[in-house]
Structures are given as structure tokens and as C-alpha cells.
Design a protein around this motif. Sequence first.
Motif, short mmCIF file in Angstrom:
data_model
loop_
_atom_site.label_atom_id
_atom_site.label_comp_id
_atom_site.label_asym_id
_atom_site.label_seq_id
_atom_site.Cartn_x
_atom_site.Cartn_y
_atom_site.Cartn_z
N ALA A 28 5.04 1.57 7.87
CA ALA A 28 4.75 2.04 6.52
C ALA A 28 5.96 2.75 5.91
O ALA A 28 6.27 2.57 4.73
CB ALA A 28 3.55 2.98 6.54
N THR A 29 6.67 3.52 6.71
CA THR A 29 7.86 4.23 6.23
C THR A 29 8.97 3.26 5.87
O THR A 29 9.59 3.36 4.80
CB THR A 29 8.35 5.24 7.29
N ASP A 31 8.64 0.13 5.06
CA ASP A 31 8.23 -0.65 3.89
C ASP A 31 8.38 0.15 2.59
O ASP A 31 8.74 -0.39 1.56
CB ASP A 31 6.77 -1.11 4.03
N CYS A 32 8.11 1.44 2.66
CA CYS A 32 8.14 2.29 1.46
C CYS A 32 9.56 2.68 1.05
O CYS A 32 9.90 2.66 -0.12
CB CYS A 32 7.30 3.54 1.70
N HIS A 39 14.47 4.79 -4.63
CA HIS A 39 14.20 6.23 -4.60
C HIS A 39 15.50 6.99 -4.85
O HIS A 39 16.11 7.49 -3.91
CB HIS A 39 13.60 6.64 -3.25
#
Length: 95
Positions: A28-29, A31-32, A39
Motif C-alpha cells: 500500500a505504501t 502504491d501510494c 507528492h
Amino acid sequence: MLKLEHGNSAIGATLVTSAEELRKQHRATIDCFQTEADHPALGLGFGPETLVMEFYGGTEHDVDVVIYGNKLVGAFISDNGPTNFPSFRGWSLLI
């Protein structure tokens, strides 16, 4: 604890309690947090790699090191007080 290797403000830091949870949170990290363009100012210019480390509860501290001309010019440790669990970011970042 899972944390971005090249990030700031503990963004993406997550407390995990099992190997299965670690694998899920790592995916998840990754992918984000892909690129700096996704960012801005987060510090992902070197990539979205992660670190796994032991978590020690307590207050948050910053360690700043100043190097100039290959020489240590200064080093500072700041005690930021308690963090806003479970985000691991200091209260001052929320104001």
C-alpha cells in the motif's frame, strides 16, 4: 514499524504487528508514494523505498546535522513532545 526511507514528517509511517500486515502495508505504501511529482516536497526524489524498524514509544525527536566542506559544522537534537498516534506526526504539523 514501516517507514519511507526518503520522506519527511513521518508521512507513510505505519505500526505493523505481523509479517502479513507488514507485506500488506508495504504494498500500500509503495502504491501510494511513487514519485516526488505525486507528492511535492515530501522527499521522494530518491524513490519510494521503505525501512522496517523497531518501534519505541515516547516523544518525537528531530536530529539535524549540518555538514559544510566535508566537515561537521553543527548538530542539533530537538524534543518535539508526544506524537499524534497513530500518525507518528507531531501535533504542530496538524495546526
